[in-house]
Design a protein around this motif. Sequence first.
Motif, PDB file in Angstrom:
ATOM      1  N   SER A  98       0.835  -1.226   0.063  1.00 13.25           N
ATOM      2  CA  SER A  98      -0.058   0.123  -0.008  1.00 13.25           C
ATOM      3  C   SER A  98       0.827   1.327   0.118  1.00 13.25           C
ATOM      4  O   SER A  98       2.167   1.227   0.599  1.00 13.25           O
ATOM      5  CB  SER A  98      -0.904  -0.018   1.252  1.00 13.25           C
ATOM      6  OG  SER A  98      -0.749   1.244   1.517  1.00 13.25           O
ATOM      7  N   GLU A  99       0.277   2.596  -0.637  1.00 15.10           N
ATOM      8  CA  GLU A  99       0.869   3.729  -0.467  1.00 15.10           C
ATOM      9  C   GLU A  99       1.449   3.993   0.841  1.00 15.10           C
ATOM     10  O   GLU A  99       2.429   4.792   1.218  1.00 15.10           O
ATOM     11  CB  GLU A  99       0.164   4.805  -1.057  1.00 15.10           C
ATOM     12  CG  GLU A  99       0.554   6.167  -0.967  1.00 15.10           C
ATOM     13  CD  GLU A  99      -0.627   7.315  -0.887  1.00 15.10           C
ATOM     14  OE1 GLU A  99      -1.469   6.827  -1.146  1.00 15.10           O
ATOM     15  OE2 GLU A  99       0.093   8.368  -0.496  1.00 15.10           O
ATOM     16  N   GLU A 100       0.632   3.651   2.070  1.00 10.84           N
ATOM     17  CA  GLU A 100       0.948   3.925   3.251  1.00 10.84           C
ATOM     18  C   GLU A 100       1.949   3.099   4.194  1.00 10.84           C
ATOM     19  O   GLU A 100       2.084   3.171   5.422  1.00 10.84           O
ATOM     20  CB  GLU A 100      -0.365   4.095   4.089  1.00 10.84           C
ATOM     21  CG  GLU A 100      -1.423   4.977   3.487  1.00 10.84           C
ATOM     22  CD  GLU A 100      -0.778   6.633   3.380  1.00 10.84           C
ATOM     23  OE1 GLU A 100      -0.006   6.920   4.178  1.00 10.84           O
ATOM     24  OE2 GLU A 100      -1.303   7.030   2.550  1.00 10.84           O
ATOM     25  N   MET A 101       2.422   1.810   3.636  1.00 13.96           N
ATOM     26  CA  MET A 101       3.229   1.067   4.104  1.00 13.96           C
ATOM     27  C   MET A 101       4.526   0.924   3.540  1.00 13.96           C
ATOM     28  O   MET A 101       4.386   0.601   2.273  1.00 13.96           O
ATOM     29  CB  MET A 101       2.573  -0.362   4.169  1.00 13.96           C
ATOM     30  CG  MET A 101       1.256  -0.435   4.998  1.00 13.96           C
ATOM     31  SD  MET A 101       0.602  -1.994   5.389  1.00 13.96           S
ATOM     32  CE  MET A 101       0.169  -2.452   3.766  1.00 13.96           C
ATOM     33  N   TYR A 120      -2.655  -1.558  -3.034  1.00 15.45           N
ATOM     34  CA  TYR A 120      -3.755  -0.405  -3.212  1.00 15.45           C
ATOM     35  C   TYR A 120      -3.419   0.736  -2.483  1.00 15.45           C
ATOM     36  O   TYR A 120      -2.326   1.122  -1.815  1.00 15.45           O
ATOM     37  CB  TYR A 120      -4.762  -1.100  -2.001  1.00 15.45           C
ATOM     38  CG  TYR A 120      -4.559  -1.372  -0.703  1.00 15.45           C
ATOM     39  CD1 TYR A 120      -3.654  -2.433  -0.401  1.00 15.45           C
ATOM     40  CD2 TYR A 120      -5.090  -0.467   0.066  1.00 15.45           C
ATOM     41  CE1 TYR A 120      -3.303  -2.632   1.045  1.00 15.45           C
ATOM     42  CE2 TYR A 120      -4.846  -0.541   1.847  1.00 15.45           C
ATOM     43  CZ  TYR A 120      -3.861  -1.686   2.004  1.00 15.45           C
ATOM     44  OH  TYR A 120      -3.498  -2.029   3.182  1.00 15.45           O
ATOM     45  N   ASP A 121      -3.989   1.883  -2.824  1.00 17.43           N
ATOM     46  CA  ASP A 121      -3.890   3.081  -2.408  1.00 17.43           C
ATOM     47  C   ASP A 121      -5.336   3.267  -1.475  1.00 17.43           C
ATOM     48  O   ASP A 121      -6.286   3.387  -2.037  1.00 17.43           O
ATOM     49  CB  ASP A 121      -4.050   4.348  -3.385  1.00 17.43           C
ATOM     50  CG  ASP A 121      -3.909   5.469  -2.949  1.00 17.43           C
ATOM     51  OD1 ASP A 121      -3.693   6.769  -4.061  1.00 17.43           O
ATOM     52  OD2 ASP A 121      -3.953   5.852  -1.647  1.00 17.43           O
ATOM     53  N   PRO A 122      -5.089   3.132  -0.141  1.00 18.30           N
ATOM     54  CA  PRO A 122      -6.475   3.275   0.605  1.00 18.30           C
ATOM     55  C   PRO A 122      -7.371   4.427   0.386  1.00 18.30           C
ATOM     56  O   PRO A 122      -8.558   4.248   0.150  1.00 18.30           O
ATOM     57  CB  PRO A 122      -6.086   3.171   2.065  1.00 18.30           C
ATOM     58  CG  PRO A 122      -4.723   3.302   2.003  1.00 18.30           C
ATOM     59  CD  PRO A 122      -3.990   3.115   0.630  1.00 18.30           C
ATOM     60  N   ILE A 123      -6.821   5.883   0.597  1.00 20.77           N
ATOM     61  CA  ILE A 123      -7.542   6.915   0.383  1.00 20.77           C
ATOM     62  C   ILE A 123      -6.501   7.751  -0.835  1.00 20.77           C
ATOM     63  O   ILE A 123      -5.531   8.031  -0.485  1.00 20.77           O
ATOM     64  CB  ILE A 123      -7.640   7.735   1.641  1.00 20.77           C
ATOM     65  CG1 ILE A 123      -8.381   6.957   2.635  1.00 20.77           C
ATOM     66  CG2 ILE A 123      -8.083   9.189   1.454  1.00 20.77           C
ATOM     67  CD1 ILE A 123     -10.148   7.026   2.297  1.00 20.77           C
ATOM     68  N   ASP A 124      -7.335   7.744  -1.893  1.00 24.72           N
ATOM     69  CA  ASP A 124      -6.562   8.781  -2.897  1.00 24.72           C
ATOM     70  C   ASP A 124      -7.159  10.040  -3.135  1.00 24.72           C
ATOM     71  O   ASP A 124      -8.483  10.296  -2.824  1.00 24.72           O
ATOM     72  CB  ASP A 124      -6.785   7.904  -4.367  1.00 24.72           C
ATOM     73  CG  ASP A 124      -6.429   8.915  -5.301  1.00 24.72           C
ATOM     74  OD1 ASP A 124      -5.176   9.078  -5.409  1.00 24.72           O
ATOM     75  OD2 ASP A 124      -7.305   9.609  -5.928  1.00 24.72           O
ATOM     76  N   GLY A 125      -6.260  11.098  -2.882  1.00 26.64           N
ATOM     77  CA  GLY A 125      -6.841  12.509  -2.740  1.00 26.64           C
ATOM     78  C   GLY A 125      -7.175  12.687  -1.270  1.00 26.64           C
ATOM     79  O   GLY A 125      -7.981  13.628  -1.126  1.00 26.64           O
TER      80      GLY A 125
HETATM   81 MN    MN Z   1      -3.372   7.795  -0.850  1.00 30.92          MN
END
Ligand code: MN
Length: 335
Positions: A98-101, A120-125
Amino acid sequence: DHERALDRDCTTLSRHVLEQLNSFGGDAQDLSALMNRIALAGKLISRRLCRAGLMADTLGFTGETNVQGESVKRMDLYANQVFISAFKQSGLVCRLASEEMEHPYYIPENCPIGRYTLLYDPIDGSSNVDINLNVGSIFSIRQQEGIDETGEALDLLQPGRKQLAAGYILYGPSTLLVYSIGKGVHAFILDPSLGEFVLFAEDITIPTHGPVYSVNEGNFWQWEESYRDYIRYVHRHEGYTGRYSGALVGDIHRILFQGGVFLYPGTTKDPLGKLRLLYESAPLAFLMEQAGGRASTGTQDIMDVVPEKLHARTPLVIGSKDNVALVESFIGERA
Ligand code: MN
Ligand code: AHG
Ligand code: MN
Ligand code: MN
């Protein structure tokens, strides 16, 4: 009539995937169950987003900085965890990236070879979360190709053509899930009263040309001259309209339906641009090609780019065939 309305309400995401795959063979059950978990993640994130302002510790920043060098939003972290929790119990996915890890998250009990990896990108934007504007989640599904002990996910450094499935969830006035398993692009709308994603549109195709150009013109003087030439062209010619929401999923969704092009060129500060290949550009490129559109770095198809590292970035030019070709023609002239 009632029967048709009922039948439509029963065309849920999991049934739709099974229908697709039965004609397609392959691991229909697995992918259908996998899409169901994606849908569960979407429901959990949607539920929190629509009450975020009323809940303590839901909006705002965590105070942390992620591997991207970005300030992390509480919603980024919550959504990241939602996907992990949803797939822990699935038995299907043995690794999440993920983007966040910084490194992938392994679920060892799911890890016989031949299982799936979810990127995955859990929250995009996420810059839109605190101002109640649309955000999204982006996902990409790949076959687990072997156990890499390094934790660097080296076997993930493959071109986007290796993706099995991809899609996004758009948290807007309605929560909408768009996906493809390589047999066209289909959209579902969450009916909160049912708790189901119900079929909205099948075999979505993007217009070959469209009026929308979507780019952050604040970076105008940071681009290569060829991108400035392209923007000067659209400024001078009738029939173009600028639309930019600051959230990739929303900007892409508009272009999927109305036609046009989204650009995030490289800048002097970030020559490879801002968007990440494995969980932003490649899944969206998969969808766009399935919808009859295109996605390019400006000089190469996104789907052919081999990432050097998990969080690799690429410039992105994506949308209608003719609009993408026009942008590339300006780059070609200067190359
Ligand atoms: Mn994101
Ligand atoms: P994320 O919130 O996942 O980090 O992604 C933000 C991305 C993308 O959604 C959007 O198109 C782009 O950042 C906007 O960047 P600028 O603010 O530089 O235009
Ligand atoms: Mn981010
Ligand atoms: Mn993003």
